[in-house]
Scaffold this motif. Structure first.
Motif, PDB file in Angstrom:
ATOM      1  N   THR A   2      -2.022  -2.870  -3.255  1.00  0.00           N
ATOM      2  CA  THR A   2      -2.397  -1.585  -2.570  1.00  0.00           C
ATOM      3  C   THR A   2      -3.705  -1.717  -1.926  1.00  0.00           C
ATOM      4  O   THR A   2      -4.234  -2.674  -2.258  1.00  0.00           O
ATOM      5  N   ASP A  27       0.760  -1.152   0.079  1.00  0.00           N
ATOM      6  CA  ASP A  27      -0.262   0.037  -0.099  1.00  0.00           C
ATOM      7  C   ASP A  27       0.864   1.291   0.047  1.00  0.00           C
ATOM      8  O   ASP A  27       0.426   2.271   0.552  1.00  0.00           O
ATOM      9  N   ALA A  71      -2.734   3.887  -1.298  1.00  0.00           N
ATOM     10  CA  ALA A  71      -2.040   4.054  -2.736  1.00  0.00           C
ATOM     11  C   ALA A  71      -2.916   3.456  -3.679  1.00  0.00           C
ATOM     12  O   ALA A  71      -2.510   3.234  -4.691  1.00  0.00           O
TER      13      ALA A  71
END
Length: 302
Positions: free
Chosen positions: A245, A164, A249
């Motif tokens: 992610t 992430d 993100a």
């Protein structure tokens, strides 16, 4: 004394209007073939544009009208899908995902250009030994399916604490697009005249100066085409972003998958979101269309 006058010339005999010469059979066949190919090109172009036009039209319908089968072309138009996409109805905001996609695509494209330009220079203008083997090595990195390397990448990211994380996507997109960029720019830089590079070196220019002030201006169309293609590949990538992610993100393609829920498919909102997500790529392509055409035509037979 009388003035001597010359008689007026007799009028030229009138002739029938010349008929246009008939085209020979070969020319008529060539004209018909050209017309048929032109019509076929128009039909193919409209066929390619039809899905995008249909998506745009669906995004302007309500959910009830978008879900009808067969769809209604005369349904009233509304911007409700766009308002829902931008969070007017209390839903999540798409801006973090759009910013993440822009960050990952822009930074990875910049890194690709910085790394691919010296490599292409060494493979096209100042060729290294066994440069064909080097080109094959770059190409061989694209032979492994992406899904085959997904598990090792996931374990590495987990152990490194980079899940992430948008910068992990930047590194992955850079490694994913670098072989393509090297192959494209190698063919573009091969058309750069060696004489102007040698003239710059005689004047005392070092390698960084040669690259930035001589090679880049001459090969600017090819570099622009490479940058645009790498940006599009990064912007549209889904597999890595979906697996690596979460919330922080999350990119725009991952955000689009959220419209497929257990409650059903929100088709109007999904089409509105797809139109908005496609706009940055369309804007970049429109801004660089002249460079893109020149770049893709470099190396062609004149």
């Amino acid at each position: 004394m009388t003035a001597h006058t010359t008689p007026a010339p007799a009028p030229a005999p009138t002739t029938k209007a010349a008929r246009p010469r008939a085209l020979p059979p070969a020319a008529r066949r060539a004209r018909r073939r050209s017309t048929a190919l032109g019509l076929l090109a128009w039909v193919a172009g409209i066929g390619f544009c039809l899905p995008a036009m249909w998506m745009l039209l669906t995004s302007l319908h309500s959910e009830a009208d978008a879900a009808t089968n067969p769809p209604s072309l005369a349904a009233p138009l509304t911007l409700a899908g766009y308002r829902e996409f931008f969070g007017a109805g209390g839903g999540p905001s798409p801006w973090p995902s759009l910013i993440n996609s822009l960050t990952a695509s822009a930074f990875s494209t910049l890194l690709v250009l910085v790394l691919a330009l010296p490599a292409a220079y060494a493979l096209s203008i100042r060729r290294v030994r066994k440069w064909t083997d080097v080109m094959f090595f770059f190409l061989s990195t694209k032979m492994l399916p992406v899904v085959a390397g997904l598990l090792p990448i996931y374990l590495f990211a987990k152990n490194a604490g980079m899940l992430d994380n948008i910068w992990l996507l930047v590194l992955l997109y850079t490694s994913m697009n670098l072989p393509i960029a090297v192959w494209m720019m190698q063919s573009f830089l091969a058309d750069v005249p060696v004489s102007i590079i040698e003239a710059a070196q005689v004047d005392g220019a070092r390698l960084p100066t040669v690259l930035t002030r001589v090679v880049v201006p001459v090969a600017a169309p090819g570099i622009a085409a490479t940058a645009l293609i790498c940006f599009i590949f990064s912007w549209n990538e889904l597999l890595f972003a979906r697996v690596l992610t979460g919330v922080v993100a999350q990119t725009a393609p991952v955000y689009l998958t959220g419209f497929v829920t257990s409650q059903g498919l929100f088709l109007a909102q999904l089409c509105a979101a797809s139109v908005v997500v496609s706009l940055p790529v369309l804007a970049a392509g429109y801004a660089a269309q002249d460079k893109l055409v020149q770049g893709l035509s470099l190396g062609a037979v004149k």
